[in-house]
Write an enzyme that holds these catalytic residues in place. Structure first.
Site, PDB file in Angstrom:
ATOM      1  N   LYS A 196      19.679  65.719  40.376  1.00 42.24           N
ATOM      2  CA  LYS A 196      18.960  64.450  40.405  1.00 42.24           C
ATOM      3  C   LYS A 196      17.684  64.621  41.217  1.00 42.24           C
ATOM      4  O   LYS A 196      17.728  64.845  42.426  1.00 42.24           O
ATOM      5  CB  LYS A 196      19.833  63.353  41.008  1.00 42.24           C
ATOM      6  CG  LYS A 196      19.188  61.964  40.988  1.00 42.24           C
ATOM      7  CD  LYS A 196      20.161  60.925  41.519  1.00 42.24           C
ATOM      8  CE  LYS A 196      19.553  59.528  41.512  1.00 42.24           C
ATOM      9  NZ  LYS A 196      20.488  58.506  42.019  1.00 42.24           N
ATOM     10  N   LYS A 212      19.065  64.313  35.764  1.00 45.64           N
ATOM     11  CA  LYS A 212      18.302  63.072  35.817  1.00 45.64           C
ATOM     12  C   LYS A 212      17.016  63.302  36.593  1.00 45.64           C
ATOM     13  O   LYS A 212      17.075  63.818  37.711  1.00 45.64           O
ATOM     14  CB  LYS A 212      19.150  61.992  36.495  1.00 45.64           C
ATOM     15  CG  LYS A 212      18.471  60.631  36.630  1.00 45.64           C
ATOM     16  CD  LYS A 212      19.381  59.644  37.366  1.00 45.64           C
ATOM     17  CE  LYS A 212      18.697  58.281  37.487  1.00 45.64           C
ATOM     18  NZ  LYS A 212      19.509  57.301  38.214  1.00 45.64           N
TER      19      LYS A 212
END
Length: 324
Positions: A195, A248
């Site tokens: 992330k 992400k």
């Protein structure tokens, strides 16, 4: 004319021919649709920075999920926005918190719907960070216990999958141990393993009311410039017991998705984040692009890059277009 060259166009001569040799295919079952459930809200409320995305009240959640079922979408990820926040994010792990209520509501009416619970503190803390804060520093180890409590409360509410998104070191280990201790040995962890600290999250922070009240998240989310670090992060989560790996954002990180897919055998999840979504929506509303074609191209590209599943706000539209 010389015939020494290859005629690749032979396999593109008609729509049927192109369909026959297509290497990557999308299906509504590939999609996980994000839902924002707001405590104390009556009805639905549009999210201004995310066209066609809404805050939903608990009493309308059944109708929202029913629409997804009709479209063939089999999974949702639930985000909650509480009425009250504090410095410890108490509502994140309260047994009667908004996400816990939403999970139970969905599973009561749609037991076959796979409910993913986003496991974090940022929507519930008054400072907007993903962990406890002391003297301006986000505390790692002290935050892990609260994340474990959150995961257990979500599992008790009926969550099928726990998805920790906080990026605290060791979160998979601590959550796995807590779930197992409480008897939830068969609840998988969909880890936000990779992330990045990204400006593509902007509209989401509006939707989830989770913008940090000071500083940023660069001390715990990854530097967008780093590639090898992604493999180290993913490796740690695999070793700690993750069952899925999320990358992400995804649109600007397809190289990372491919690296992770090549290195590990766990199911890979792409998060098609809010900024990626809103850019497409804004351009389409201005008539600059063809929304349907662009969305399906983006989602196909993510799957081609290695994604087995895609968390996307485009899910409803994409499912409708795929059915045409």
């Amino acid at each position: 004319m010389s015939q020494s060259f290859n005629r690749h166009r032979r396999l593109r001569t008609s729509k049927a021919m192109r369909e026959m040799v297509k290497e990557t295919r999308l299906h509504p079952s590939d999609f996980i649709y994000p839902i924002f459930v707001v405590e104390g809200l009556e009805g639905k409320k549009a999210v201004p920075s995310m066209p066609d995305v809404h805050h939903v009240s608990l009493d309308l959640l059944k109708d929202e999920v029913a629409e997804l079922v009709k479209l063939g979408i089999q999974s949702v990820i639930v985000f909650g926005i509480p009425e009250e926040k504090d410095d410890c994010g108490t509502q994140a792990y309260h047994d009667h918190g908004i996400v816990q209520k939403a999970i139970t509501e969905i599973k009561e009416h749609f037991p076959e719907m796979v409910v993913v619970a986003d496991t974090c503190l940022c929507e519930y803390t008054d400072h907007g960070h993903c962990g406890l804060v002391k003297d301006g520093v986000i505390l790692n180890d002290e935050s892990l216990e609260l994340l474990a409590q959150t995961a257990v409360s979500q599992a008790k509410a009926g969550a099928d999958i726990i998805a920790p998104s906080n990026m605290m070191d060791g979160f998979v280990t601590v959550i796995r141990e807590a779930l197992d201790k409480e008897g939830f040995v068969n609840i998988p962890i969909m880890s936000y393993a990779v992330k990045y600290s990204s400006e593509f999250y902007g509209p989401f922070r509006d939707a989830a009311n989770s913008t940090p009240q000071f500083g940023d998240r660069k001390t715990y989310q990854m530097d967008p410039a780093n590639r090898m670090e992604a493999l180290r992060e993913a490796q740690s989560d695999v070793e700690e017991g993750a069952d899925f790996l999320i990358v992400k954002p995804s649109l600007s990180y397809m190289d990372i998705m491919r690296d992770v897919k090549n290195e590990f055998t766990l199911p890979l999840v792409a998060y098609n984040v809010s900024g990626e979504y809103s850019m497409v929506k804004a351009a389409a509303q201005n008539g600059w692009i063809k929304e349907k074609e662009i969305v399906l191209e983006i989602l196909t590209s993510m799957k081609r890059a290695g994604a087995d599943l895609i968390i996307t706000y485009h899910a409803k539209d994409a499912a409708k277009w795929l059915a045409e």
